[in-house]
Write an enzyme that holds these catalytic residues in place. Structure first.
Site, PDB file in Angstrom:
ATOM      1  N   GLU A  78       0.836  -1.326   0.028  1.00  0.00           N
ATOM      2  CA  GLU A  78       0.023  -0.002  -0.131  1.00  0.00           C
ATOM      3  C   GLU A  78       1.005   1.352   0.289  1.00  0.00           C
ATOM      4  O   GLU A  78       1.591   1.450   0.781  1.00  0.00           O
ATOM      5  CB  GLU A  78      -0.827   0.137   1.103  1.00  0.00           C
ATOM      6  CG  GLU A  78      -2.032  -0.649   1.406  1.00  0.00           C
ATOM      7  CD  GLU A  78      -3.196  -0.759   2.211  1.00  0.00           C
ATOM      8  OE1 GLU A  78      -4.287  -0.772   2.199  1.00  0.00           O
ATOM      9  OE2 GLU A  78      -2.708   0.134   3.142  1.00  0.00           O
ATOM     10  N   CYS A  79       0.612   2.315  -0.968  1.00  0.00           N
ATOM     11  CA  CYS A  79       1.207   3.492  -0.993  1.00  0.00           C
ATOM     12  C   CYS A  79       2.944   3.201  -0.943  1.00  0.00           C
ATOM     13  O   CYS A  79       3.374   3.003  -1.890  1.00  0.00           O
ATOM     14  CB  CYS A  79       0.954   4.397   0.014  1.00  0.00           C
ATOM     15  SG  CYS A  79       1.085   6.023  -0.530  1.00  0.00           S
ATOM     16  N   GLY A  80       3.686   3.424   0.280  1.00  0.00           N
ATOM     17  CA  GLY A  80       4.909   3.386   0.394  1.00  0.00           C
ATOM     18  C   GLY A  80       5.300   1.906   0.029  1.00  0.00           C
ATOM     19  O   GLY A  80       6.433   1.712  -0.535  1.00  0.00           O
ATOM     20  N   SER A 116      -1.047  -0.741  -4.721  1.00  0.00           N
ATOM     21  CA  SER A 116      -1.274   0.509  -5.339  1.00  0.00           C
ATOM     22  C   SER A 116      -1.192   1.811  -4.264  1.00  0.00           C
ATOM     23  O   SER A 116      -0.817   1.394  -2.955  1.00  0.00           O
ATOM     24  CB  SER A 116      -2.767   0.574  -5.507  1.00  0.00           C
ATOM     25  OG  SER A 116      -3.638   0.361  -4.541  1.00  0.00           O
TER      26      SER A 116
END
Length: 437
Positions: free
Chosen positions: A328-330, A429
């Site tokens: 997720e993200c990072g 994502s």
């Protein structure tokens, strides 16, 4: 019976976090069992709440969470506490277009849980006009009760008298007046405050904030004005997201720390086991786990160390040969081909996805998202809808040839668009999941 208050403001930057942390630590020092809650999507403030109160709280989100889940999480977090202080996000009434009560505004959370509101008002640059702001907040939404006000950034005794007299003439009591004081500010970085675990001399800082608040706020009146709320402790809290595995290897360190406590509690309640590992310590996920999860955080600040963590990267690649990996993200950035840091230096990442990201080419992306899973994966089946948000400054400079993880839309009527990446068992994502839709 738990007492509760929503600590809110007409806008961001008014001093909500300072007041919340000061009150949490002040009440803890007085022997009150107090817990902090946070309205809206935020990873950083709840960690400070936990440090100040000694108790882990929870995020409450009226847009992403079904009402039954929101109520159950609040009751569960406050079950063994005498007082719950819920810090609002942004302005009290700020939300998104949605059905009544589901806008994401802190006002929706306060109304759903019956919490009175303690309004924090930045009165710099105004005097009697502050009373008009308070009166407007008190009458704007009939579902809410503004129980009291704390005024902040007071310039002088004369200024204090003008402001307090005008506000109290409306019938709403002022419980405290905080003078201007930059010394109690906490350090910040691009996503907000520096994380609690990284803040230098955190205990001393929290003690100083509590001293400041206790000196200028009548804490006894704050406790008295907190509403006595009958939040029945649920026998079973609905799962926000089904466990993506039985033994979940979870990246946890300064680069990967953004995962919501309610997800972890829900997974454990469903029988899953969380097995932490540290990429920054060059640790791979344990081989006896059946899924690896890399949450968000600050990989852009540690890109060189991640690139040099050969054992972590090789172990993660071996893990992905037979079991799912999600970022997720990072975590998504760390799964890609490369990450360009703020100085423009490209660092190789795990190479499990084709995405290349940049923190040198920055653009803030922020807001709620609804994600429809594109294909069966560890998070759910094809077509399953998740609710969550994005908040990042990094940008994508190359997507590679991977399939999308999900089809995503915002809350303002935009068309659904492919987002994230999926290659074999690996998905990722910029989307942070809060709950199933």
């Amino acid at each position: 019976m738990t007492r509760a208050l929503m600590i809110a403001a007409p806008r961001s930057g008014s001093g909500k976090t300072t007041v919340t942390l000061g009150l949490l630590r002040a009440f803890r020092r007085r022997g009150v069992a107090v817990v902090g809650l946070k309205s809206g999507p935020d990873y950083i403030d709840p960690a400070f709440h936990a440090a100040a109160s000694g108790r882990e709280g929870v995020n409450l989100d009226s847009w992403a969470m079904p009402p039954k889940l929101l109520a159950a999480l609040a009751a569960q977090a406050a079950a063994k506490s005498e007082l719950a202080l819920c810090e609002a996000s942004m302005g009290l009434f700020d939300g998104v277009p949605a059905e009544s009560g589901r806008s994401g505004a802190s006002a929706d959370v306060a109304a759903a849980l019956g919490m009175p509101v303690l309004l924090v008002l930045d009165v710099s640059g105004q005097a009697q006009s502050a009373a008009a702001v308070v009166k407007g907040c008190a009458t704007y939404d009939a579902r809410l009760s503004v129980a009291g006000v704390i005024v902040n950034r007071v310039g002088s005794e004369r200024h204090r008298r003008l402001v307090v007299d005008a506000i109290e003439a409306t019938g709403i009591p002022v419980l405290g007046a905080l003078p201007r004081n930059d010394k109690v500010a906490l350090p910040e970085r691009h996503l907000g405050l520096v994380q609690a675990g990284e803040t230098h001399a955190l205990e001393a800082r929290l003690g100083g904030i509590a001293d400041f608040v206790e000196t200028h706020v009548d804490c006894g009146r704050v406790l008295a004005l907190a509403g006595e709320l009958d939040w029945p402790s649920p026998t079973r809290v609905p799962a926000a997201l089904r466990p993506p595995g039985q033994r979940i290897a979870l990246a946890r360190d300064a680069a990967f720390s953004f995962i919501y406590p309610h997800l972890l509690h829900g997974w454990r309640a469903a029988g899953a086991e969380i097995v932490p590992f540290s990429p920054l310590a060059d640790e791979p996920p344990q081989s006896d786990c059946d899924l690896a999860w890399l949450p968000g955080g600050y990989p852009e600040l540690h890109a060189g160390r991640l690139a040099a963590a050969a054992r972590f990267r090789a172990g993660l690649r071996r893990f992905a040969e037979t079991r799912p990996v999600h970022g997720e993200c990072g975590g998504y950035m760390a799964l890609g081909e490369s990450l360009i840091d703020a100085n423009g230096v490209a660092h190789p990442m795990a190479g499990l996805l084709g995405v290349e990201t940049s923190f040198a080419n920055r653009r803030m992306t922020l807001g709620y998202r609804e994600a429809r899973i594109a294909a069966n994966c560890a998070l759910g089946t094809r077509g399953m809808v998740l609710r969550g948000h994005e908040f990042h400054y990094a940008t994508i400079v190359a997507t590679g040839s991977d399939d999308p993880f999900a089809h995503v839309r915002d809350v303002y009527g935009s068309a659904e668009a492919p987002a994230g990446s999926r290659r074999g068992r690996v998905t990722g994502s910029f989307f942070h999941v809060i709950a199933e839709g």
